[in-house]
Design an enzyme around this catalytic site. Structure first.
Site, PDB file in Angstrom:
ATOM      1  CE  LYS A 286      37.781  40.543  38.297  1.00 51.69           C
ATOM      2  NZ  LYS A 286      38.004  39.526  37.235  1.00 51.69           N
TER       3      LYS A 286
ATOM      4  CE1 TYR B 198      36.638  74.138  32.312  1.00 51.47           C
ATOM      5  CE2 TYR B 198      35.864  71.996  33.077  1.00 51.47           C
ATOM      6  CZ  TYR B 198      36.644  73.125  33.255  1.00 51.47           C
ATOM      7  OH  TYR B 198      37.426  73.234  34.362  1.00 51.47           O
TER       8      TYR B 198
HETATM    9  C1  LIG Z   1      37.051  38.501  37.325  1.00 47.50           C
HETATM   10  C2  LIG Z   1      37.173  37.048  37.313  1.00 47.50           C
HETATM   11  C3  LIG Z   1      36.136  36.255  37.815  1.00 47.50           C
HETATM   12  C4  LIG Z   1      34.811  36.816  38.287  1.00 47.50           C
HETATM   13  O1  LIG Z   1      34.018  37.141  37.187  1.00 47.50           O
HETATM   14  P1  LIG Z   1      32.515  37.681  37.375  1.00 47.50           P
HETATM   15  O2  LIG Z   1      31.951  37.665  36.007  1.00 47.50           O
HETATM   16  O3  LIG Z   1      32.622  39.050  37.942  1.00 47.50           O
HETATM   17  O4  LIG Z   1      31.837  36.745  38.288  1.00 47.50           O
HETATM   18  C5  LIG Z   1      36.334  34.888  37.865  1.00 47.50           C
HETATM   19  N1  LIG Z   1      37.504  34.334  37.428  1.00 47.50           N
HETATM   20  C6  LIG Z   1      38.504  35.078  36.911  1.00 47.50           C
HETATM   21  C7  LIG Z   1      39.744  34.404  36.441  1.00 47.50           C
HETATM   22  C8  LIG Z   1      38.382  36.465  36.827  1.00 47.50           C
HETATM   23  O5  LIG Z   1      39.380  37.188  36.333  1.00 47.50           O
END
Ligand SMILES: *Cc1c(COP(=O)(O)O)cnc(C)c1O
Length: 377
Positions: A43, A270
């Site tokens: 993701k 700035y």
């Molecule tokens: C983001 C996510 C993961 C992965 O989590 P990590 O801590 O980065 O390994 C697994 N399951 C779900 C449902 C997530 O949203």
């Protein structure tokens, strides 16, 4: 949008992605899994590492599944020719139901409304959509509560357009090492799955955890685990370093594009946020908070030039950051600057950057905008 016109990036600011290190991390985690499948969470543009090349490498290294949070990411992977099953980890909206079915993305279901919507869309397209049921065991983000799940299944399990391929939950406090809470959520999950089974509601693929569970809790791997951040070389918690060696995948680097000497008492940046105390050499690095190099790094962060640390001075702007190179005698235009990674004997770790930002490594890497070119090595 620049990249859609294929205008080549010639900015010196690039994120170097080490696919060999990524491949190693995937295999290393997979080695700890025994018979469970590996779903590589890609993701948020693969936590900033570039979703398409990372997804391909994940599959090459043995991941059976991919996980994304937006339908767009799923569609992009399909259009890139990736055929592995893709789980949508977030709930979707009505507008996304068609694409989700058309592109064969596995939706996570936590409301009746979407169970019906996806079933209807699948029937219209003459197909059966694979779906996973999301159970809420305590994160209280989304998912069906254990008390409603039997009624839910009575209403939705037999919808003709759906194949209930899996069931899962997501823990709230595993990274923190709160095993009391995590084990109670795990037990609630297992008991709910057992009750569902007694009622004839079967879900072949059961999964509960991400990186932390992959690294620390083999007893909770069930049929699949869903690591994300660990694949990119980051342990969610420092205590896990003794359990597994992982390799950092990203190096963030740039070049000095300007160096000048300023007399004492000169306000810099700035609001005159920094004032020189003596004659100082101030350099410009072409990255800013518009690139996702967060403004909160102003005055706190450091970068490497010629193997030495240089402090950020003044306030980071949208496209530029000023650093103090007074103690780096030969610093000059064109010199390499390392923002994350090693240079000579020195290293700036992603975790160090996260600490300067009062954040976690996920935010550091996932915030880097697409305009920073990813170079795969
Ligand atoms: C983001 C996510 C993961 C992965 O989590 P990590 O801590 O980065 O390994 C697994 N399951 C779900 C449902 C997530 O949203």
């Amino acid at each position: 949008m620049l990249h859609s016109l294929n205008i080549p990036s010639n900015s010196p600011t690039i994120a170097e992605i080490d696919l060999t290190a990524f491949n190693y991390n995937v295999r290393r985690i997979k080695k700890g899994l025994k018979n469970s499948m590996l779903l590589a969470v890609v993701k948020t543009n693969a936590y900033g590492h570039g979703i398409v090349p990372i997804s391909r490498e994940a599959i090459r290294a043995g991941a059976e599944w991919l996980g994304v949070t937006t339908v767009e990411e799923g569609v992009l992977l399909r259009k890139s020719g990736i055929t592995a099953p893709i789980l949508l980890l977030s709930s979707i909206t009505s507008e996304q139901v068609t694409d989700s079915v058309t592109y064969n993305l596995t939706a996570s279901i936590s409301t009746e409304r979407f169970a019906y919507a996806i079933s209807n869309e699948a029937l219209m397209q003459n197909r059966i959509a694979n779906v996973h049921l999301k159970l809420d065991t305590g994160l209280h983000r989304f998912g069906i509560g254990p008390h409603q799940v039997i009624d839910f299944c009575k209403s939705c399990y037999h919808l003709p357009g759906l194949n209930w391929e899996g069931i899962y939950t997501h823990f709230s406090s595993a990274d923190e090492g709160d095993w009391v809470t995590t084990e109670s959520q795990f037990n609630l999950f297992k008991n709910t799955v057992a009750t569902l089974k007694q009622h004839g509601f079967i879900f072949p693929i059961r999964h509960v955890g991400g990186s932390t569970i992959a690294i620390e809790r083999a007893d909770m791997h069930l049929d699949m685990v869903r690591p994300g951040v660990a694949l990119f070389g980051y342990h969610p918690a420092l205590r896990q370093r003794k359990d597994m060696t992982l390799k950092r995948v990203m190096k963030l680097k740039s070049k000095l594009i300007h160096v000048r000497s300023l007399p004492p008492n000169t306000p810099v940046g700035y609001g005159g946020g920094y004032i020189t105390t003596s004659t100082e050499k101030i350099a410009i690095v072409p990255i800013g908070h518009g690139d996702g190099y967060k403004r909160s790094l102003s005055t706190k962060g450091e970068m490497l030039v010629n193997g030495k640390r240089a402090k950020i001075v003044g306030t980071i702007s949208l496209d530029q950051t000023l650093i103090n190179v007074t103690t780096i005698p030969n610093a000059s235009i064109g010199d390499e600057v390392v923002l994350i990674g090693t240079q000579g004997e020195e290293e700036i770790s992603t975790r160090e950057v996260a600490e300067w930002m009062d954040s976690i490594v996920d935010e550091v890497v996932a915030s880097l905008m697409e305009r920073i070119q990813r170079v795969y090595v």
